[in-house]
Design a protein around this motif. Structure first.
Motif, mmCIF file in Angstrom:
data_model
loop_
_atom_site.group_PDB
_atom_site.id
_atom_site.type_symbol
_atom_site.label_atom_id
_atom_site.label_comp_id
_atom_site.label_asym_id
_atom_site.label_seq_id
_atom_site.Cartn_x
_atom_site.Cartn_y
_atom_site.Cartn_z
ATOM 1 N N LEU A 54 -60.383 2.302 26.102
ATOM 2 C CA LEU A 54 -60.900 1.021 26.415
ATOM 3 C C LEU A 54 -62.304 0.790 27.143
ATOM 4 O O LEU A 54 -62.193 2.064 27.869
ATOM 5 C CB LEU A 54 -59.708 0.605 27.186
ATOM 6 N N LYS A 55 -63.036 -0.034 27.111
ATOM 7 C CA LYS A 55 -64.212 0.123 27.958
ATOM 8 C C LYS A 55 -63.790 -0.190 29.635
ATOM 9 O O LYS A 55 -64.314 0.691 30.234
ATOM 10 C CB LYS A 55 -64.871 -1.038 27.564
ATOM 11 N N SER A 56 -62.951 -0.977 29.842
ATOM 12 C CA SER A 56 -62.555 -1.132 31.307
ATOM 13 C C SER A 56 -63.348 -0.446 32.223
ATOM 14 O O SER A 56 -62.884 0.504 32.971
ATOM 15 C CB SER A 56 -60.990 -0.587 31.443
ATOM 16 N N GLY A 57 -64.505 -1.205 32.728
ATOM 17 C CA GLY A 57 -65.442 -0.817 33.566
ATOM 18 C C GLY A 57 -66.358 0.229 33.595
ATOM 19 O O GLY A 57 -67.172 0.714 34.416
ATOM 20 N N ASP A 104 -71.285 4.752 27.492
ATOM 21 C CA ASP A 104 -69.931 5.779 27.507
ATOM 22 C C ASP A 104 -68.845 5.385 26.406
ATOM 23 O O ASP A 104 -68.236 6.255 26.228
ATOM 24 C CB ASP A 104 -69.357 5.889 29.045
ATOM 25 N N TYR A 105 -68.591 4.043 26.644
ATOM 26 C CA TYR A 105 -67.220 3.689 25.606
ATOM 27 C C TYR A 105 -67.729 3.894 24.398
ATOM 28 O O TYR A 105 -66.955 4.454 23.581
ATOM 29 C CB TYR A 105 -67.212 2.112 26.001
ATOM 30 N N LEU A 106 -68.991 3.698 23.699
ATOM 31 C CA LEU A 106 -69.337 3.794 22.237
ATOM 32 C C LEU A 106 -69.564 5.219 22.109
ATOM 33 O O LEU A 106 -69.124 5.668 21.004
ATOM 34 C CB LEU A 106 -70.866 3.184 22.192
ATOM 35 N N GLY A 116 -61.000 -2.457 21.963
ATOM 36 C CA GLY A 116 -61.174 -1.750 23.242
ATOM 37 C C GLY A 116 -61.915 -2.676 24.526
ATOM 38 O O GLY A 116 -62.152 -2.088 25.507
ATOM 39 N N LEU A 117 -62.583 -3.569 23.899
ATOM 40 C CA LEU A 117 -63.181 -4.482 24.801
ATOM 41 C C LEU A 117 -62.475 -5.722 25.667
ATOM 42 O O LEU A 117 -61.542 -6.053 25.053
ATOM 43 C CB LEU A 117 -64.567 -5.306 24.199
#
Length: 181
Positions: free
Chosen positions: A138-141, A146-148, A177-178
């Motif tokens: 999850l992207k969560s903050g 970093d998420y990608l 995950g967004l």
């Protein structure tokens, strides 16, 4: 440059080129760095088995007939193979857990194969493990970068074990995950 002379220009410490210690989570990045180090030095064939071990002796015909003598090509091969496998190269770039996997192996190819089998294992359970990791990503903050990056690592790991994802599946995984915003 001939393979037997390849290591003369190589750095003595692999850590100057391979910046990662191999762990359970970074096999593909470690492998890529290591192959990039060995390839221009004409040594990649030792780990991939493309430079076969020559016979330890050779037949020589002389005045006394045919005799066996040590094969200098064998000695060069052993020197290069052991250098590639040595603590300063493959073994020097492993975590303690990875060293336990290859303890007692005798050639660079044996070590390379054991590492691939252990850290890039192909199994249904490994596929499910990576798919679960993807679902929990999850992207969560975090920053989008970093998420990608984490998503790409999971996609690459799935690809490396033979479970390709379509672009649509990757997009679905990314969007899942967004947050709503």
């Amino acid at each position: 440059m001939a393979p037997e002379d390849s290591f003369s220009s190589a750095p003595l410490s692999i850590s100057q080129v391979v910046t990662l210690k191999l762990t359970e989570s970074n096999y593909l990045q470690w492998k890529n760095q290591f192959e990039s180090f060995l390839s221009p030095q004409m040594l990649l064939g030792y780990v991939k088995g493309l430079i076969p071990r020559p016979a330890s002796t050779r037949s020589v015909t002389g005045v006394e007939g045919v005799t066996e003598e040590p094969n200098p090509e064998f000695l060069k091969w052993v020197r290069n193979d052991q250098l590639v496998m040595a603590w300063t190269w493959i073994l020097g770039s492993l975590s303690e857990a990875a060293i336990r996997v290859v303890y007692g192996l005798q050639s660079a190819q044996e070590v390379w194969s054991a590492l691939a089998k252990n850290f890039n294992r192909v199994s249904t359970s490994r596929k499910f493990e990576l798919q679960n990791k993807l679902g929990a990503c999850l992207k969560s903050g975090r920053s989008m970068e970093d998420y990608l990056s984490e998503l790409k690592q999971v996609f690459d790991q799935l690809d490396s074990i033979g479970f390709l994802m379509s672009d649509l599946e990757k997009i679905h995984g990314l969007l899942f995950g967004l947050a709503k915003e």
